[in-house]
Structures are given as C-alpha cells and as structure tokens.
Design a protein around this motif. Structure first.
Motif, PDB file in Angstrom:
ATOM      1  N   HIS A  64       0.670  -1.130  -0.087  1.00 54.40           N
ATOM      2  CA  HIS A  64       0.067   0.002   0.062  1.00 54.40           C
ATOM      3  C   HIS A  64       0.734   1.345  -0.147  1.00 54.40           C
ATOM      4  O   HIS A  64       0.676   2.277  -0.695  1.00 54.40           O
ATOM      5  N   MET A  65       2.025   1.200   0.681  1.00 52.32           N
ATOM      6  CA  MET A  65       2.804   2.250   0.809  1.00 52.32           C
ATOM      7  C   MET A  65       3.441   2.573  -0.493  1.00 52.32           C
ATOM      8  O   MET A  65       3.608   3.750  -0.956  1.00 52.32           O
ATOM      9  N   ALA A  66       3.988   1.389  -1.294  1.00 55.13           N
ATOM     10  CA  ALA A  66       4.561   1.673  -2.547  1.00 55.13           C
ATOM     11  C   ALA A  66       3.577   2.047  -3.505  1.00 55.13           C
ATOM     12  O   ALA A  66       3.864   2.821  -4.551  1.00 55.13           O
ATOM     13  N   ALA A  67       2.374   1.827  -3.288  1.00 61.67           N
ATOM     14  CA  ALA A  67       1.415   2.227  -4.168  1.00 61.67           C
ATOM     15  C   ALA A  67       1.047   3.560  -4.147  1.00 61.67           C
ATOM     16  O   ALA A  67       0.688   4.509  -5.172  1.00 61.67           O
ATOM     17  N   TYR A  68       1.085   4.235  -2.882  1.00 63.78           N
ATOM     18  CA  TYR A  68       0.799   5.598  -2.647  1.00 63.78           C
ATOM     19  C   TYR A  68       2.073   6.387  -3.074  1.00 63.78           C
ATOM     20  O   TYR A  68       1.791   7.497  -3.620  1.00 63.78           O
ATOM     21  N   MET A  69       3.286   5.680  -2.837  1.00 63.14           N
ATOM     22  CA  MET A  69       4.365   6.501  -3.527  1.00 63.14           C
ATOM     23  C   MET A  69       4.517   6.506  -4.802  1.00 63.14           C
ATOM     24  O   MET A  69       5.321   7.403  -5.328  1.00 63.14           O
ATOM     25  N   ALA A  70       3.788   5.523  -5.419  1.00 60.84           N
ATOM     26  CA  ALA A  70       4.051   5.373  -6.843  1.00 60.84           C
ATOM     27  C   ALA A  70       3.218   6.779  -7.633  1.00 60.84           C
ATOM     28  O   ALA A  70       3.463   6.970  -8.732  1.00 60.84           O
ATOM     29  N   GLU A  71       2.470   7.251  -6.952  1.00 61.55           N
ATOM     30  CA  GLU A  71       1.578   8.117  -7.731  1.00 61.55           C
ATOM     31  C   GLU A  71       2.672   9.383  -7.765  1.00 61.55           C
ATOM     32  O   GLU A  71       3.465   9.742  -6.715  1.00 61.55           O
ATOM     33  N   PRO A  72       2.759  10.104  -8.920  1.00 62.13           N
ATOM     34  CA  PRO A  72       3.798  10.993  -9.171  1.00 62.13           C
ATOM     35  C   PRO A  72       3.639  12.239  -8.137  1.00 62.13           C
ATOM     36  O   PRO A  72       4.677  12.889  -7.697  1.00 62.13           O
ATOM     37  N   TRP A  73       2.401  12.762  -8.135  1.00 65.75           N
ATOM     38  CA  TRP A  73       2.182  13.886  -6.931  1.00 65.75           C
ATOM     39  C   TRP A  73       2.785  13.669  -5.854  1.00 65.75           C
ATOM     40  O   TRP A  73       3.360  14.433  -5.204  1.00 65.75           O
ATOM     41  N   ASN A  74       2.526  12.432  -5.100  1.00 65.80           N
ATOM     42  CA  ASN A  74       3.059  12.102  -3.756  1.00 65.80           C
ATOM     43  C   ASN A  74       4.628  11.958  -3.978  1.00 65.80           C
ATOM     44  O   ASN A  74       5.143  12.583  -2.765  1.00 65.80           O
ATOM     45  N   SER A  75       5.254  11.276  -4.577  1.00 70.32           N
ATOM     46  CA  SER A  75       6.509  11.231  -4.822  1.00 70.32           C
ATOM     47  C   SER A  75       7.273  12.618  -5.090  1.00 70.32           C
ATOM     48  O   SER A  75       8.178  12.882  -4.558  1.00 70.32           O
ATOM     49  N   ALA A  76       6.652  13.469  -5.767  1.00 71.55           N
ATOM     50  CA  ALA A  76       7.257  14.782  -6.283  1.00 71.55           C
ATOM     51  C   ALA A  76       6.997  15.683  -4.797  1.00 71.55           C
ATOM     52  O   ALA A  76       8.253  16.418  -4.531  1.00 71.55           O
ATOM     53  N   LEU A  77       6.038  15.438  -3.981  1.00 77.54           N
ATOM     54  CA  LEU A  77       6.084  16.320  -3.001  1.00 77.54           C
ATOM     55  C   LEU A  77       7.029  15.741  -1.820  1.00 77.54           C
ATOM     56  O   LEU A  77       7.452  16.743  -1.195  1.00 77.54           O
ATOM     57  N   PHE A  78       7.255  14.642  -1.682  1.00 78.08           N
ATOM     58  CA  PHE A  78       7.986  13.940  -0.818  1.00 78.08           C
ATOM     59  C   PHE A  78       9.597  14.175  -1.182  1.00 78.08           C
ATOM     60  O   PHE A  78      10.144  14.577  -0.333  1.00 78.08           O
ATOM     61  N   LEU A  79       9.918  14.249  -2.459  1.00 76.76           N
ATOM     62  CA  LEU A  79      11.095  14.663  -2.704  1.00 76.76           C
ATOM     63  C   LEU A  79      11.416  16.142  -2.556  1.00 76.76           C
ATOM     64  O   LEU A  79      12.392  16.601  -2.138  1.00 76.76           O
ATOM     65  N   ALA A  80      10.387  17.065  -2.829  1.00 73.80           N
ATOM     66  CA  ALA A  80      10.570  18.424  -2.497  1.00 73.80           C
ATOM     67  C   ALA A  80      10.778  18.618  -1.132  1.00 73.80           C
ATOM     68  O   ALA A  80      11.492  19.357  -0.629  1.00 73.80           O
ATOM     69  N   LEU A  81       9.816  18.077   0.006  1.00 76.04           N
ATOM     70  CA  LEU A  81      10.209  18.136   1.287  1.00 76.04           C
ATOM     71  C   LEU A  81      11.458  17.768   1.767  1.00 76.04           C
ATOM     72  O   LEU A  81      12.027  18.505   2.400  1.00 76.04           O
ATOM     73  N   ILE A  82      11.981  16.626   1.186  1.00 73.52           N
ATOM     74  CA  ILE A  82      13.317  16.215   1.534  1.00 73.52           C
ATOM     75  C   ILE A  82      14.395  17.351   0.963  1.00 73.52           C
ATOM     76  O   ILE A  82      15.170  17.767   2.026  1.00 73.52           O
ATOM     77  N   ALA A  83      14.470  17.755  -0.252  1.00 72.67           N
ATOM     78  CA  ALA A  83      15.273  18.702  -0.628  1.00 72.67           C
ATOM     79  C   ALA A  83      15.137  20.206   0.018  1.00 72.67           C
ATOM     80  O   ALA A  83      16.233  20.677   0.637  1.00 72.67           O
TER      81      ALA A  83
END
Length: 135
Positions: A64-83
């Motif tokens: 479920h976590m992988a499916a959530y992170m596979a959404e481009p919107w979610n992974s982009a926001l997480f990467l922006a948060l990290i940066a």
C-alpha cells in the motif's frame, strides 16, 4: 601620552567602516536570511502534507505504501520536502556554527563535516522515496 590614551585616540578616530572591517560582508547576509524564510514558508505546507500522509498510511503494509508513493504527485512532494528540509537545515546549522565556533579552522572543518552528513542523509532519503516510487 600613555599607551592607553593612544589606543583610545585610535579607536575614536576610526570610521564606522574601519570598525566593521573583518566582520563579514553586509551583502550576502540578506540573501541567506531570505532563503531561510522562503524555505521555512515552503516547509509549512509540505510538513502538513507529510503529517497527513503518515496518518493516511498508518497501519499500511509495504504494498500500500509503494502504491501511494508510485503516484507522481506524492513522490514529487516527498522529494520536495526532502530537498527543502535538508537545505533549510544546512543553512540554519551554518549560521549557528559561524556564530559560535570562534576558531576559523575548526569552523571550516565543522561546516564541511556537517554539510557532508546533510548531503548523505538527503541522498539516502531521496533514494528511499524513489525505491518506493519505482517498486
């Protein structure tokens, strides 16, 4: 005239520019200050997004976590948060080290070590997000 009087006389005659020399540039501080404020402002909604994501994923399995992170919107926001988070951290620690480490050699070494650790942690976090996004 005693040496104490001469020292006082020299201090009085020095201009404001002369007294400020060696205390750092007056130009670069405002850009650093604005960058800290802008990253702090960007971290507010991104942190709220992170908290909401954690609440949504509470008790979720890896699929479920992988499916959530596979959404481009979610992974982009997480990467922006990290940066943005690690950049903000780097700027904040740089100010603290520059203000409180008096020895220039120790300050330089401390800054290099801290920045190296921050870069490593940011890359490890980004790799984790990307592994989940592409798994």
């Amino acid at each position: 005239m005693s040496t104490q009087d001469k020292d006082l006389s020299i201090k009085i005659r020095r201009s404001a520019l002369g007294r400020a020399r060696g205390l750092g540039s007056a130009k670069s501080g405002s850009a650093h200050w604005w960058a800290e404020r802008m990253t702090a402002a960007a971290l507010l909604p991104l942190s709220l997004y992170f908290v909401v994501s954690v609440i949504i994923l509470l008790g979720a399995d890896q699929a479920h976590m992988a499916a959530y992170m596979a959404e481009p919107w979610n992974s982009a926001l997480f990467l922006a948060l990290i940066a943005i988070m690690f950049y903000h951290l780097s700027m904040g620690l740089q100010v603290v080290i520059e203000d409180y480490v008096p020895d220039e050699a120790k300050r330089l070494i401390t800054l290099l070590v801290i920045k190296g650790v921050i870069i490593f942690l940011a890359l490890a976090s980004a790799v984790s997000v990307l592994k989940l996004a592409f798994s």
